[in-house]
Write an enzyme that holds these catalytic residues in place. Structure first.
Site, PDB file in Angstrom:
ATOM      1  N   ARG A  58       0.801  -1.226   0.000  1.00  0.00           N
ATOM      2  CA  ARG A  58       0.000   0.000   0.000  1.00  0.00           C
ATOM      3  C   ARG A  58       0.837   1.280   0.000  1.00  0.00           C
ATOM      4  NH1 ARG A  58      -2.996  -4.034   1.984  1.00  0.00           N
ATOM      5  NH2 ARG A  58      -0.934  -4.681   2.639  1.00  0.00           N
ATOM      6  N   THR A  59       1.786   1.359   0.938  1.00  0.00           N
ATOM      7  CA  THR A  59       2.510   2.624   1.123  1.00  0.00           C
ATOM      8  C   THR A  59       3.379   2.927  -0.092  1.00  0.00           C
ATOM      9  OG1 THR A  59       2.552   2.019   3.448  1.00  0.00           O
ATOM     10  CG2 THR A  59       3.876   3.914   2.809  1.00  0.00           C
ATOM     11  N   LYS A  86      26.178  -4.713  -0.596  1.00  0.00           N
ATOM     12  CA  LYS A  86      27.647  -4.858  -0.621  1.00  0.00           C
ATOM     13  C   LYS A  86      28.276  -4.234   0.613  1.00  0.00           C
ATOM     14  CE  LYS A  86      27.631  -4.153  -5.627  1.00  0.00           C
ATOM     15  NZ  LYS A  86      27.975  -3.116  -6.606  1.00  0.00           N
ATOM     16  N   ARG A 108      11.189   3.913   4.099  1.00  0.00           N
ATOM     17  CA  ARG A 108      10.719   2.930   5.098  1.00  0.00           C
ATOM     18  C   ARG A 108      11.925   2.147   5.560  1.00  0.00           C
ATOM     19  NH1 ARG A 108       5.606  -1.094   4.733  1.00  0.00           N
ATOM     20  NH2 ARG A 108       4.630   0.873   5.340  1.00  0.00           N
ATOM     21  N   HIS A 136       4.417   5.832  11.752  1.00  0.00           N
ATOM     22  CA  HIS A 136       3.985   5.655  10.360  1.00  0.00           C
ATOM     23  C   HIS A 136       3.008   6.806  10.112  1.00  0.00           C
ATOM     24  CE1 HIS A 136       2.934   4.000   6.587  1.00  0.00           C
ATOM     25  NE2 HIS A 136       2.613   2.774   6.924  1.00  0.00           N
TER      26      HIS A 136
END
Ligand code: CP
Length: 315
Positions: A58-59, A86, A108, A136
């Site tokens: 969704r986000t 890496k 996120r 959030h």
């Protein structure tokens, strides 16, 4: 201008008038998004980079759609294929991207505070798309917009937040936002998933769904955040559903016009009965997703306006 922030890192720093400013603009974008032509030029010429270090449907999708509808050049970093693998650090990655002059960074990250740290190293506006258990913010804003549109107001409502409060950044951001807007918040869940700190936020705490849901206007269900659990917090999913899963019998305690919310992703038969989730008379889960695009358009538009103003003033 009533929204003064450089970044959107959480709900905590926002004044109630800033929350209202985002929701008012998001309301306009929600209307635009229902038109056949959905474009605006609010972010034309700007570059938006989305960096998701944790899974998202969704986000991530809604931030990408939001940026594109506003005319931004949007790039989704494939973090699994980036040089992070890496050994490059988050900060070096951020500095590298910063050198390409993005205007908006959407991040996120699994660690609480990581997005805040990153915002201190770059010149552009940073939006927190969820950091660990911390916040959030755009989820809480889209939840607030959904409630305001359905209930006609965002104050003096009885709102129950149910389930895994302990591991949920969605719960934390919602508790802060809904508290700032003067709602009465009840938290319902097993004591193992209900940290006592939330009493300090003025929330009422229940470990019985039938009692906690009595006469509420809004029922907000949460997923068990297994990825953030480091031990046995519930005896079994079957037992959890029996005591804390939302079904018709438990929902009958709420007001007749109470709405049912869930931020997604949902686990049907664990925290919510599938028929309740799909009941168009009670569930606003799809509307939450719709409002997610509008809220993210509004947040990025307002941050870009502040950025332009700061540049004009030579800040
Ligand atoms: N509500 C939410 O953040 O969903 P995603 O994890 O799919 O983005």
């Amino acid at each position: 201008m009533t929204f003064r922030q450089k970044h959107l890192l959480g709900i905590e720093p926002l004044h109630p008038t800033e929350i209202t400013a985002i929701l008012d603009l998001a309301d306009k974008y929600a209307d635009l998004n229902r038109q056949s032509i959905k474009h605006s030029d609010a972010l034309t010429g700007l570059t938006q980079i989305n960096m998701f270090f944790e899974n998202s449907t969704r986000t991530q999708a809604s931030f990408e759609i939001a940026g594109k509808r506003l005319g931004a050049d949007v790039m989704n970093m494939a973090m699994q294929a980036s040089s992070i693998k890496k050994g490059e650090t988050l900060i070096d990655t951020a500095l590298t991207l910063n050198a390409m002059h993005p205007d908006l960074l959407v991040v996120r990250h699994p660690h609480s505070g990581a997005v805040d740290l990153l915002s201190q190293k770059v010149n552009c506006a940073v939006l927190n798309a969820g950091d660990g258990r911390h916040e959030h913010p755009t989820q809480a804003l889209l939840d607030a917009l959904t409630i305001r549109r359905r209930k006609g107001r965002l104050h003096r409502l009885n709102i129950a937040i149910c389930g895994d409060i302990a591991h949920s950044r969605v719960a934390r951001s919602n508790i802060i936002l809904l508290g700032k807007m003067e709602n009465r918040i009840r938290l319902i869940g097993p004591p193992t998933l209900l940290p006592s700190q939330f009493r300090e936020f003025g929330c009422e705490v229940y470990d019985d769904m039938n009692e906690g849901l009595k006469d509420v206007d809004v029922v907000m269900m949460l997923r068990l955040q297994r990825e953030r659990m480091d031990g046995g917090f519930i005896p079994s999913e079957r037992e959890y559903y029996h005591r804390f899963g939302l079904d018709a019998e438990k929902l009958a305690n709420a007001k007749d016009d109470a709405i049912v919310m869930h931020p997604g992703p949902m686990n049907r038969g664990v925290e919510i009965d599938g028929d309740i989730a799909d009941d168009i008379n009670r569930s606003v889960i799809q509307e939450q997703v719709e409002m997610g695009v509008a809220v993210r358009m509004a947040a990025m538009d307002l941050l870009a306006q502040n950025q332009r103003e700061a540049r004009m003033q030579g800040v």
